[in-house]
Design an enzyme around this catalytic site. Structure first.
Site, PDB file in Angstrom:
ATOM      1  N   LEU A 158       0.844  -1.204   0.000  1.00  0.00           N
ATOM      2  CA  LEU A 158       0.000   0.000   0.000  1.00  0.00           C
ATOM      3  C   LEU A 158       0.880   1.255   0.000  1.00  0.00           C
ATOM      4  O   LEU A 158       0.829   2.071   0.917  1.00  0.00           O
ATOM      5  CB  LEU A 158      -0.958  -0.005   1.201  1.00  0.00           C
ATOM      6  CG  LEU A 158      -2.156   0.929   1.069  1.00  0.00           C
ATOM      7  CD1 LEU A 158      -3.151   0.399   0.045  1.00  0.00           C
ATOM      8  CD2 LEU A 158      -2.857   1.112   2.411  1.00  0.00           C
ATOM      9  N   GLY A 159       1.675   1.374  -1.056  1.00  0.00           N
ATOM     10  CA  GLY A 159       2.468   2.592  -1.251  1.00  0.00           C
ATOM     11  C   GLY A 159       1.631   3.608  -2.002  1.00  0.00           C
ATOM     12  O   GLY A 159       0.399   3.561  -1.965  1.00  0.00           O
ATOM     13  N   ARG A 160       2.325   4.501  -2.696  1.00  0.00           N
ATOM     14  CA  ARG A 160       1.604   5.571  -3.402  1.00  0.00           C
ATOM     15  C   ARG A 160       0.649   5.009  -4.448  1.00  0.00           C
ATOM     16  O   ARG A 160      -0.486   5.451  -4.571  1.00  0.00           O
ATOM     17  CB  ARG A 160       2.611   6.519  -4.056  1.00  0.00           C
ATOM     18  CG  ARG A 160       3.410   7.305  -3.045  1.00  0.00           C
ATOM     19  CD  ARG A 160       4.502   8.088  -3.728  1.00  0.00           C
ATOM     20  NE  ARG A 160       5.627   7.247  -4.029  1.00  0.00           N
ATOM     21  CZ  ARG A 160       6.895   7.531  -3.718  1.00  0.00           C
ATOM     22  NH1 ARG A 160       7.170   8.664  -3.113  1.00  0.00           N
ATOM     23  NH2 ARG A 160       7.866   6.718  -4.018  1.00  0.00           N
ATOM     24  N   ILE A 161       1.126   4.018  -5.218  1.00  0.00           N
ATOM     25  CA  ILE A 161       0.274   3.436  -6.265  1.00  0.00           C
ATOM     26  C   ILE A 161      -0.811   2.559  -5.640  1.00  0.00           C
ATOM     27  O   ILE A 161      -1.976   2.608  -6.037  1.00  0.00           O
ATOM     28  CB  ILE A 161       1.141   2.654  -7.280  1.00  0.00           C
ATOM     29  CG1 ILE A 161       2.016   3.638  -8.059  1.00  0.00           C
ATOM     30  CG2 ILE A 161       0.269   1.814  -8.216  1.00  0.00           C
ATOM     31  CD1 ILE A 161       3.100   3.001  -8.917  1.00  0.00           C
ATOM     32  N   ARG A 181       5.224  -4.479   4.326  1.00  0.00           N
ATOM     33  CA  ARG A 181       6.222  -4.620   5.402  1.00  0.00           C
ATOM     34  C   ARG A 181       5.653  -4.163   6.743  1.00  0.00           C
ATOM     35  O   ARG A 181       5.952  -4.701   7.782  1.00  0.00           O
ATOM     36  CB  ARG A 181       7.466  -3.793   5.072  1.00  0.00           C
ATOM     37  CG  ARG A 181       8.546  -4.598   4.362  1.00  0.00           C
ATOM     38  CD  ARG A 181       9.688  -3.719   4.004  1.00  0.00           C
ATOM     39  NE  ARG A 181       9.219  -2.523   3.293  1.00  0.00           N
ATOM     40  CZ  ARG A 181       9.970  -1.499   2.928  1.00  0.00           C
ATOM     41  NH1 ARG A 181      11.238  -1.489   3.243  1.00  0.00           N
ATOM     42  NH2 ARG A 181       9.484  -0.482   2.274  1.00  0.00           N
ATOM     43  N   ARG A 238       6.293  -5.330 -10.832  1.00  0.00           N
ATOM     44  CA  ARG A 238       7.422  -5.919 -11.539  1.00  0.00           C
ATOM     45  C   ARG A 238       7.178  -7.423 -11.692  1.00  0.00           C
ATOM     46  O   ARG A 238       6.668  -8.069 -10.761  1.00  0.00           O
ATOM     47  CB  ARG A 238       8.726  -5.715 -10.756  1.00  0.00           C
ATOM     48  CG  ARG A 238       9.284  -4.313 -10.809  1.00  0.00           C
ATOM     49  CD  ARG A 238       9.773  -3.945 -12.207  1.00  0.00           C
ATOM     50  NE  ARG A 238      10.354  -2.614 -12.259  1.00  0.00           N
ATOM     51  CZ  ARG A 238       9.690  -1.504 -12.630  1.00  0.00           C
ATOM     52  NH1 ARG A 238       8.416  -1.575 -12.983  1.00  0.00           N
ATOM     53  NH2 ARG A 238      10.290  -0.340 -12.644  1.00  0.00           N
ATOM     54  N   ASP A 262       0.770  -6.739 -16.635  1.00  0.00           N
ATOM     55  CA  ASP A 262       1.411  -5.679 -17.422  1.00  0.00           C
ATOM     56  C   ASP A 262       2.927  -5.859 -17.427  1.00  0.00           C
ATOM     57  O   ASP A 262       3.622  -5.189 -18.185  1.00  0.00           O
ATOM     58  CB  ASP A 262       1.050  -4.309 -16.816  1.00  0.00           C
ATOM     59  CG  ASP A 262       1.569  -3.148 -17.648  1.00  0.00           C
ATOM     60  OD1 ASP A 262       1.418  -3.192 -18.891  1.00  0.00           O
ATOM     61  OD2 ASP A 262       2.135  -2.193 -17.077  1.00  0.00           O
ATOM     62  N   GLU A 267      11.027  -9.454 -19.426  1.00  0.00           N
ATOM     63  CA  GLU A 267      10.472  -8.621 -20.511  1.00  0.00           C
ATOM     64  C   GLU A 267      11.522  -8.331 -21.579  1.00  0.00           C
ATOM     65  O   GLU A 267      12.683  -8.113 -21.219  1.00  0.00           O
ATOM     66  CB  GLU A 267       9.975  -7.289 -19.933  1.00  0.00           C
ATOM     67  CG  GLU A 267       8.807  -7.448 -19.005  1.00  0.00           C
ATOM     68  CD  GLU A 267       8.462  -6.126 -18.294  1.00  0.00           C
ATOM     69  OE1 GLU A 267       8.962  -5.055 -18.692  1.00  0.00           O
ATOM     70  OE2 GLU A 267       7.699  -6.181 -17.338  1.00  0.00           O
ATOM     71  N   HIS A 285       3.842  -3.754 -20.583  1.00  0.00           N
ATOM     72  CA  HIS A 285       4.375  -2.785 -19.602  1.00  0.00           C
ATOM     73  C   HIS A 285       3.985  -1.348 -19.983  1.00  0.00           C
ATOM     74  O   HIS A 285       4.849  -0.499 -20.222  1.00  0.00           O
ATOM     75  CB  HIS A 285       5.913  -2.926 -19.507  1.00  0.00           C
ATOM     76  CG  HIS A 285       6.474  -2.331 -18.247  1.00  0.00           C
ATOM     77  ND1 HIS A 285       7.597  -2.826 -17.624  1.00  0.00           N
ATOM     78  CD2 HIS A 285       6.072  -1.286 -17.496  1.00  0.00           C
ATOM     79  CE1 HIS A 285       7.876  -2.111 -16.551  1.00  0.00           C
ATOM     80  NE2 HIS A 285       6.951  -1.163 -16.447  1.00  0.00           N
TER      81      HIS A 285
HETATM   82  C1  8YV Z   1       8.259   2.124 -17.178  1.00  0.00           C
HETATM   83  C2  8YV Z   1       8.005   1.831 -14.764  1.00  0.00           C
HETATM   84  O1  8YV Z   1       9.369   1.463 -16.805  1.00  0.00           O
HETATM   85  O2  8YV Z   1       8.257   3.884 -13.675  1.00  0.00           O
HETATM   86  C3  8YV Z   1       8.519   2.691 -13.685  1.00  0.00           C
HETATM   87  O3  8YV Z   1       9.204   2.158 -12.787  1.00  0.00           O
HETATM   88  O4  8YV Z   1       8.076   0.646 -14.687  1.00  0.00           O
HETATM   89  C4  8YV Z   1       7.389   2.420 -15.993  1.00  0.00           C
HETATM   90  O5  8YV Z   1       6.981   3.676 -15.856  1.00  0.00           O
HETATM   91  C5  8YV Z   1       8.657   3.210 -18.083  1.00  0.00           C
HETATM   92  O6  8YV Z   1       8.831   2.628 -19.303  1.00  0.00           O
HETATM   93  C6  8YV Z   1       9.907   3.951 -17.700  1.00  0.00           C
HETATM   94  O7  8YV Z   1      11.061   3.355 -18.194  1.00  0.00           O
END
Ligand code: 8YV
Length: 322
Positions: A158-161, A181, A238, A262, A267, A285
Site C-alpha cells: 500500500l504505497g503511493r500506487i 512490510r 514488476r 502488465d 520482458e 508494460h
Molecule cells: C516504465 C516503470 O518502466 O516507472 C517505472 O518504474 O516501470 C514504468 O513507468 C517506463 O517505461 C519507464 O522506463
C-alpha cells in the site's frame, strides 16, 4: 529552462532511448551525448567515460555496476520511472552519487491500468472482443464473466500506487485489505501481515509493491494456491515479484481464475504457454504509458537534474532501503 543553466552546459550521458521531447530538451539544456549513437559503447566509455558528471537513464533499462564504474566523475543519475530495482545501489551509494527518479506523477495512470486489467480479466473484455472479431457472435454467445463491484480487493503493497488503487476500489464498493512490510497509518483499509492470508481472503489480488531482491517471488506458489480457483491476480509492479513459472502452471491448470499482467520476469519475453489462454490479459508494460504521464515523468527527469546542479539536491531522490 533558465538562461543561467544553459551557460553551464554540464556534460551528460544518455543511456537508452527516451521520450523524443525529453531528448530534445536535454540536448538543449546540457552537453548531451547518447551512448546509443556509439557503434562500440565499451570502447567509447573507455576513452570518454571520465568526461561525464551526469547520466540520464530509465527504470526499464536501468544502470548496472559496469556502467557506473565506467564513469569515474559521475555525480548524478536522473532516471525516467519510479522503479529503481535496475539501478545498482552497490556502486552509487558508496560513491555518494545522487540518484533521482520520477515517483507520484504516474500513480493515477498505473492505478487506472490496474483497474483496466481487473475489469478486463474478470469480465473477459479482451476475450469477448476477440470473439466479435472472429465473427463467433453470429453463431454463439460469449461466456459469462465475473462481477467486480462489491468484491474483496487485496493490495500487495500500500504505497503511493497501492493507495491510488484502493481509492478507485471504493468507487466500486469493494472491500479493501492490504499486506506489506508494515501497517500504514491513517488509511481505512484492513492490514493483513500474511500475504497468504490476504490471498485466501481476496477475490482480486493486485500487486503494487516495488521490485528488487526484497520482493522477489513474494507471490509464491503457496500464495497462488491460497488465491484459489475463483481468485484473480493483477500485476502492475514488476514481473520479478511473482514466481512466474508457478503462475503459468496455476493459469494453465486453472488453479486460479485468471490474471491481468502488465509486467513479466524477463520482458519483453512473455511465456509462450500464456499466449493461447483466454483467462489471461497480457500487456506490454504500459501502465504509465499515457502522453500526460510520460510528459510529467520527463519533466521530473529534467527538474531532478536542474535541481541537482542549481541547488545541490534532487527534487525526488531514490529512497534506497536502509
Ligand atoms: C516504465 C516503470 O518502466 O516507472 C517505472 O518504474 O516501470 C514504468 O513507468 C517506463 O517505461 C519507464 O522506463
Amino acid at each position: 529552462m533558465s538562461a543561467s543553466l544553459t551557460s553551464t552546459k554540464h556534460r551528460i550521458l544518455q543511456h537508452g532511448p527516451l521520450l523524443p521531447s525529453l531528448e530534445a530538451q536535454l540536448a538543449h539544456d546540457f552537453d548531451l551525448h547518447r551512448l546509443t549513437d556509439e557503434a562500440d559503447p565499451q570502447a567509447y566509455l573507455h576513452t570518454h567515460g571520465g568526461e561525464f558528471i551526469g547520466l540520464v537513464a530509465s527504470a526499464a533499462i536501468g544502470v548496472d555496476a559496469a556502467l557506473v564504474d565506467a564513469l569515474p566523475a559521475l555525480r548524478v543519475i536522473s532516471s525516467f520511472g519510479v522503479g529503481f530495482d535496475k539501478l545498482d545501489a552497490s556502486r552509487t551509494v558508496p560513491r555518494g552519487i545522487a540518484v533521482g527518479h520520477t515517483p507520484d506523477v504516474l500513480n493515477d495512470c498505473v492505478a487506472d491500468l490496474a483497474f483496466a486489467l481487473m475489469l478486463d480479466v474478470a469480465r473477459g473484455v479482451s476475450a469477448a472482443e476477440r470473439f466479435v472479431r472472429r465473427s463467433d457472435w453470429l453463431t454463439g454467445r460469449a461466456p459469462l464473466g465475473t462481477r467486480v463491484s462489491g468484491k474483496r480487493l487485496g493490495i500487495v503493497g500500500l504505497g503511493r500506487i497501492g493507495r491510488a488503487i484502493a481509492k478507485r476500489a471504493v468507487g466500486f464498493d469493494m472491500e479493501v485489505a492490504y499486506s506489506g512490510r508494515s501497517q500504514v497509518d491513517g488509511v481505512p483499509y484492513a492490514f493483513e501481515p500474511s500475504l497468504t492470508a490476504l490471498a485466501e481472503w481476496a477475490d482480486f489480488l493486485v500487486v503494487a509493491v516495488a521490485g528488487g531482491v526484497a520482493t522477489r517471488h513474494l507471490v509464491s506458489r503457496d500464495v497462488l494456491t491460497a488465491l484459489g480457483p475463483k481468485g484473480f491476480l493483477v500485476n502492475v509492479a514488476r514481473g520479478t515479484v511473482i514466481d512466474e513459472a508457478a503462475l503459468v502452471e496455476a493459469l494453465v491448470q486453472r488453479r486460479i481464475a485468471g490474471a491481468g499482467l502488465d509486467v513479466f520476469e524477463n520482458e519483453p519475453q512473455v511465456p509462450q504457454a500464456l499466449m493461447a489462454l483466454d483467462n489471461v490479459v497480457l500487456l506490454p508494460h504500459i501502465a504509465s504509458g499515457t502522453h500526460e504521464t510520460r510528459q510529467a515523468m520527463a519533466d521530473l527527469v529534467l527538474t531532478n537534474l536542474h535541481s541537482f546542479f542549481d541547488k545541490g539536491r534532487l527534487q525526488c531522490a531514490v529512497p534506497w532501503p536502509l
